[in-house]
Design a protein around this motif. Structure first.
Motif, PDB file in Angstrom:
ATOM      1  N   PRO A   1     -11.858   8.620  19.844  1.00 60.96           N
ATOM      2  CA  PRO A   1     -13.101   8.477  19.081  1.00 60.96           C
ATOM      3  C   PRO A   1     -12.816   8.508  17.591  1.00 60.96           C
ATOM      4  CG  PRO A   1     -12.904  10.688  19.998  1.00 60.96           C
ATOM      5  CD  PRO A   1     -11.784   9.886  20.578  1.00 60.96           C
ATOM      6  N   PRO A   2     -13.654   7.886  16.777  1.00 59.08           N
ATOM      7  CA  PRO A   2     -13.387   7.848  15.339  1.00 59.08           C
ATOM      8  C   PRO A   2     -13.620   9.195  14.660  1.00 59.08           C
ATOM      9  CG  PRO A   2     -15.500   6.827  15.826  1.00 59.08           C
ATOM     10  CD  PRO A   2     -14.870   7.148  17.146  1.00 59.08           C
ATOM     11  N   ASN A   3     -12.982   9.325  13.464  1.00 61.42           N
ATOM     12  CA  ASN A   3     -13.191  10.465  12.561  1.00 61.42           C
ATOM     13  C   ASN A   3     -12.657  11.787  13.096  1.00 61.42           C
ATOM     14  OD1 ASN A   3     -14.568   8.734  10.749  1.00 61.42           O
ATOM     15  ND2 ASN A   3     -16.486   9.042  11.880  1.00 61.42           N
ATOM     16  N   VAL A   4     -11.660  11.733  13.965  1.00 60.26           N
ATOM     17  CA  VAL A   4     -10.983  12.954  14.412  1.00 60.26           C
ATOM     18  C   VAL A   4      -9.769  13.167  13.511  1.00 60.26           C
ATOM     19  CG1 VAL A   4      -9.814  14.118  16.303  1.00 60.26           C
ATOM     20  CG2 VAL A   4     -11.745  12.597  16.775  1.00 60.26           C
ATOM     21  N   PRO A   5      -9.627  14.320  12.859  1.00 59.45           N
ATOM     22  CA  PRO A   5      -8.457  14.556  11.988  1.00 59.45           C
ATOM     23  C   PRO A   5      -7.149  14.411  12.749  1.00 59.45           C
ATOM     24  CG  PRO A   5     -10.138  16.224  11.616  1.00 59.45           C
ATOM     25  CD  PRO A   5     -10.577  15.446  12.823  1.00 59.45           C
ATOM     26  N   VAL A   6      -6.181  13.746  12.102  1.00 62.33           N
ATOM     27  CA  VAL A   6      -4.897  13.501  12.749  1.00 62.33           C
ATOM     28  C   VAL A   6      -3.749  14.132  11.988  1.00 62.33           C
ATOM     29  CG1 VAL A   6      -3.249  11.745  13.526  1.00 62.33           C
ATOM     30  CG2 VAL A   6      -5.704  11.374  13.811  1.00 62.33           C
ATOM     31  N   ALA A   7      -3.572  13.776  10.699  1.00 58.77           N
ATOM     32  CA  ALA A   7      -2.363  14.210   9.985  1.00 58.77           C
ATOM     33  C   ALA A   7      -2.623  14.257   8.487  1.00 58.77           C
ATOM     34  CB  ALA A   7      -1.203  13.271  10.287  1.00 58.77           C
ATOM     35  N   ILE A   8      -1.732  14.998   7.789  1.00 61.82           N
ATOM     36  CA  ILE A   8      -1.738  15.102   6.336  1.00 61.82           C
ATOM     37  C   ILE A   8      -0.328  14.822   5.847  1.00 61.82           C
ATOM     38  CG2 ILE A   8      -2.165  16.594   4.348  1.00 61.82           C
ATOM     39  CD1 ILE A   8      -4.037  18.229   6.084  1.00 61.82           C
ATOM     40  N   ILE A   9      -0.182  13.882   4.911  1.00 60.66           N
ATOM     41  CA  ILE A   9       1.149  13.530   4.409  1.00 60.66           C
ATOM     42  C   ILE A   9       1.720  14.694   3.601  1.00 60.66           C
ATOM     43  CG2 ILE A   9       2.379  12.038   2.787  1.00 60.66           C
ATOM     44  CD1 ILE A   9       0.717   9.743   3.680  1.00 60.66           C
ATOM     45  N   ASN A  10       2.953  15.079   3.933  1.00 60.31           N
ATOM     46  CA  ASN A  10       3.602  16.172   3.206  1.00 60.31           C
ATOM     47  C   ASN A  10       4.976  15.798   2.663  1.00 60.31           C
ATOM     48  OD1 ASN A  10       4.951  16.000   5.633  1.00 60.31           O
ATOM     49  ND2 ASN A  10       5.121  18.216   5.937  1.00 60.31           N
ATOM     50  N   ARG A  11       5.466  14.577   2.987  1.00 60.55           N
ATOM     51  CA  ARG A  11       6.764  14.156   2.446  1.00 60.55           C
ATOM     52  C   ARG A  11       6.767  12.650   2.292  1.00 60.55           C
ATOM     53  NH1 ARG A  11      11.965  13.375   4.956  1.00 60.55           N
ATOM     54  NH2 ARG A  11      11.123  14.153   6.936  1.00 60.55           N
ATOM     55  N   VAL A  12       7.162  12.196   1.096  1.00 66.62           N
ATOM     56  CA  VAL A  12       7.175  10.771   0.786  1.00 66.62           C
ATOM     57  C   VAL A  12       8.603  10.370   0.424  1.00 66.62           C
ATOM     58  CG1 VAL A  12       6.314   8.968  -0.750  1.00 66.62           C
ATOM     59  CG2 VAL A  12       4.786  10.810   0.001  1.00 66.62           C
TER      60      VAL A  12
ATOM     61  N   THR B   1       0.846  -1.190   0.000  1.00 71.59           N
ATOM     62  CA  THR B   1       0.000   0.000   0.000  1.00 71.59           C
ATOM     63  C   THR B   1       0.885   1.245   0.000  1.00 71.59           C
ATOM     64  OG1 THR B   1      -1.728  -1.154   1.228  1.00 71.59           O
ATOM     65  CG2 THR B   1      -1.806   1.247   1.226  1.00 71.59           C
ATOM     66  N   THR B   2       0.593   2.153  -0.897  1.00 71.62           N
ATOM     67  CA  THR B   2       1.362   3.402  -0.989  1.00 71.62           C
ATOM     68  C   THR B   2       0.444   4.583  -0.731  1.00 71.62           C
ATOM     69  OG1 THR B   2       0.975   3.538  -3.385  1.00 71.62           O
ATOM     70  CG2 THR B   2       2.986   2.415  -2.643  1.00 71.62           C
ATOM     71  N   PHE B   3       1.024   5.573  -0.121  1.00 71.11           N
ATOM     72  CA  PHE B   3       0.300   6.809   0.141  1.00 71.11           C
ATOM     73  C   PHE B   3       0.947   7.936  -0.668  1.00 71.11           C
ATOM     74  CE2 PHE B   3      -0.229   4.625   4.407  1.00 71.11           C
ATOM     75  CZ  PHE B   3      -1.476   4.117   4.070  1.00 71.11           C
ATOM     76  N   ARG B   4       0.200   9.021  -0.829  1.00 74.56           N
ATOM     77  CA  ARG B   4       0.677  10.158  -1.606  1.00 74.56           C
ATOM     78  C   ARG B   4       0.612  11.431  -0.775  1.00 74.56           C
ATOM     79  NH1 ARG B   4      -3.158   9.851  -6.746  1.00 74.56           N
ATOM     80  NH2 ARG B   4      -4.624   9.672  -5.007  1.00 74.56           N
ATOM     81  N   ARG B   5       1.322  12.428  -1.249  1.00 71.31           N
ATOM     82  CA  ARG B   5       1.274  13.730  -0.583  1.00 71.31           C
ATOM     83  C   ARG B   5      -0.143  14.281  -0.638  1.00 71.31           C
ATOM     84  NH1 ARG B   5       5.761  17.946  -2.348  1.00 71.31           N
ATOM     85  NH2 ARG B   5       4.585  19.043  -0.744  1.00 71.31           N
ATOM     86  N   GLY B   6      -0.586  14.814   0.484  1.00 75.99           N
ATOM     87  CA  GLY B   6      -1.934  15.368   0.556  1.00 75.99           C
ATOM     88  C   GLY B   6      -2.962  14.408   1.111  1.00 75.99           C
ATOM     89  N   ASP B   7      -2.610  13.113   1.293  1.00 77.78           N
ATOM     90  CA  ASP B   7      -3.552  12.160   1.887  1.00 77.78           C
ATOM     91  C   ASP B   7      -3.853  12.564   3.323  1.00 77.78           C
ATOM     92  OD1 ASP B   7      -3.644  10.756  -0.428  1.00 77.78           O
ATOM     93  OD2 ASP B   7      -2.425   9.074   0.246  1.00 77.78           O
ATOM     94  N   VAL B   8      -5.131  12.502   3.680  1.00 78.01           N
ATOM     95  CA  VAL B   8      -5.602  12.909   5.002  1.00 78.01           C
ATOM     96  C   VAL B   8      -5.958  11.665   5.800  1.00 78.01           C
ATOM     97  CG1 VAL B   8      -7.303  14.264   6.288  1.00 78.01           C
ATOM     98  CG2 VAL B   8      -6.469  15.071   4.068  1.00 78.01           C
ATOM     99  N   PHE B   9      -5.572  11.659   7.081  1.00 79.26           N
ATOM    100  CA  PHE B   9      -5.839  10.525   7.946  1.00 79.26           C
ATOM    101  C   PHE B   9      -6.601  10.998   9.178  1.00 79.26           C
ATOM    102  CE2 PHE B   9      -2.352   9.208   5.344  1.00 79.26           C
ATOM    103  CZ  PHE B   9      -2.569   7.860   5.115  1.00 79.26           C
TER     104      PHE B   9
END
Length: 295
Positions: A242-253, A224-232
Motif C-alpha cells: 500500500p502507498p505511503n508506508v515508511p521504508v528507508a532513510i538514506i544514511n550513506r552516499v 537525480t541525486t539524493f542526500r543523507r536524511g532523505d525519507v522514502f
C-alpha cells in the motif's frame, strides 16, 4: 618550740593582703549595689542609660562567648554526622539501586505501551489486518534475509502479502505453512520495492543489499541525486504494497550509490502485522451520451 594554737591566720603578708582586698571588694560591691538601687529608685532614666552603657561595653564579650558556643555545637554536629555518614551512604545507595530498578521497569512499560499504541493505530487507520503475529526467528549469516512469523494459512496468511511493523515496512510473505510463515525482509538481496521520496514524490526503486541496508536508485532519471536524511515511502505502484508506508532513510552516499537503513528494523521487532495485498482501484468514468432525437 611549738607554735601557739591561737596564732591568727594572717601570719603571712600575702594572706593578710588577700583578706584585706577581699573585704574591700565585698564592701565595694555592696556599696555599688546600694548606689544602683538608690539610682533606680531616684532616677529610673539614668539607671536605664547606665544599663545600656554596661550592655554596650559587654557586647563583644557576649558575642564572643556565643560564637564559641555555636562553633562548639557545630563541631559536635559535624562529628556526629561524620560518624553516621557511612550508615547514610549505605541507605542512599540502597534507595538509589531500588529507584534505578523501578526506573528501568517504568521505561520498559512506557516502551511497550508506545509500541502497542503504534500497532493499534496501524490497525485502526489502515485496512483490516489479516493477522498480528510474533517474529520468532531470522537469518543473519547469508545474503538472503528471512524472518519466521508464528502465523500461517490457518490464520489467513498467504504468499505475497506485505508485512509491516509500527515504524514501517518489514517485508513480504515468501511462503506460508499451516501455523508459520517465512517473511522476506526488505533488506534481503532479492527484495525490490517501488518507493518515492518525501515530500517531492521522486520515484525510485529500493533494493535490499543483504547486509542490513537498502540501495536506493532513482527511477528513469540518471542525474537525480539524493542526500543523507532523505525519507522514502512506498509508492503503491504495481500493487502488493500500500502507498505511503515508511521504508528507508538514506544514511550513506557514495559516488555511485545511495544506501539507506530501514525505518522499521526487523532485528528490533517482536510483533508484526500481515496485511492483504494492495490492489489499487481504477475508477472508470462512463461517458453519458445525449439522447437521440425523437427519444
Amino acid at each position: 618550740m611549738a607554735r601557739p594554737s591561737n596564732r591568727r591566720p594572717g601570719y603571712s603578708r600575702r594572706a593578710q593582703y588577700g583578706l584585706f582586698f577581699g573585704y574591700v571588694a565585698a564592701v565595694s560591691g555592696a556599696a555599688i549595689a546600694l548606689l544602683l538601687l538608690i539610682l533606680s529608685a531616684v532616677d529610673p532614666n539614668g539607671f536605664g542609660a547606665l544599663k545600656g552603657a554596661i550592655s554596650d561595653a559587654t557586647l563583644p564579650i557576649t558575642a564572643g562567648g556565643r560564637w564559641v558556643v555555636q562553633r562548639s555545637s557545630d563541631a559536635g554536629g559535624s562529628i556526629g554526622s561524620y560518624i553516621n555518614a557511612a550508615g547514610h551512604v549505605r541507605q542512599l545507595q540502597a534507595e538509589a539501586k531500588e529507584n534505578q530498578t523501578k526506573l528501568i521497569e517504568a521505561r520498559a512499560l512506557a516502551f511497550e505501551n508506545a509500541r502497542l499504541k503504534r500497532l493499534l493505530g496501524i490497525t485502526e487507520r489502515g485496512t483490516r489486518p489479516v493477522a498480528v503475529a510474533r517474529l520468532v526467528g531470522s537469518t543473519g549469516s547469508s545474503i538472503r534475509r528471512y524472518a519466521i512469523l508464528n502465523a500461517g494459512y490457518l490464520n489467513g496468511v498467504r504468499s505475497g502479502m506485505p508485512v509491516r511493523g509500527p515504524g514501517g515496512l518489514v517485508g513480504r510473505i515468501a511462503s506460508a505453512g499451516a501455523i508459520s510463515a517465512r517473511v522476506s525482509l526488505i533488506t534481503d538481496g532479492g527484495m525490490i520495492v517501488p518507493v518515492r521520496r518525501v515530500p517531492d514524490g521522486t520515484p525510485a526503486i529500493a533494493t535490499g543489499t543483504g547486509d542490513g541496508l537498502i540501495d536506493i536508485r532513482a527511477l528513469g532519471a540518471e542525474n537525480t541525486t539524493f542526500r543523507r536524511g532523505d525519507v522514502f515511502v512506498t509508492s503503491g505502484a504495481g500493487g502488493v504494497y500500500p502507498p505511503n508506508v515508511p521504508v528507508a532513510i538514506i544514511n550513506r552516499v557514495t559516488r555511485e550509490s545511495f544506501f539507506a537503513r530501514p525505518v522499521s528494523d526487523p532485528a528490533a521487532l517482536d510483533f508484526a502485522i500481515v496485511e492483504p495485498v494492495y490492489q489499487p482501484q481504477v475508477e472508470v468514468q462512463r461517458r453519458i451520451l445525449p439522447p437521440l432525437p425523437g427519444q
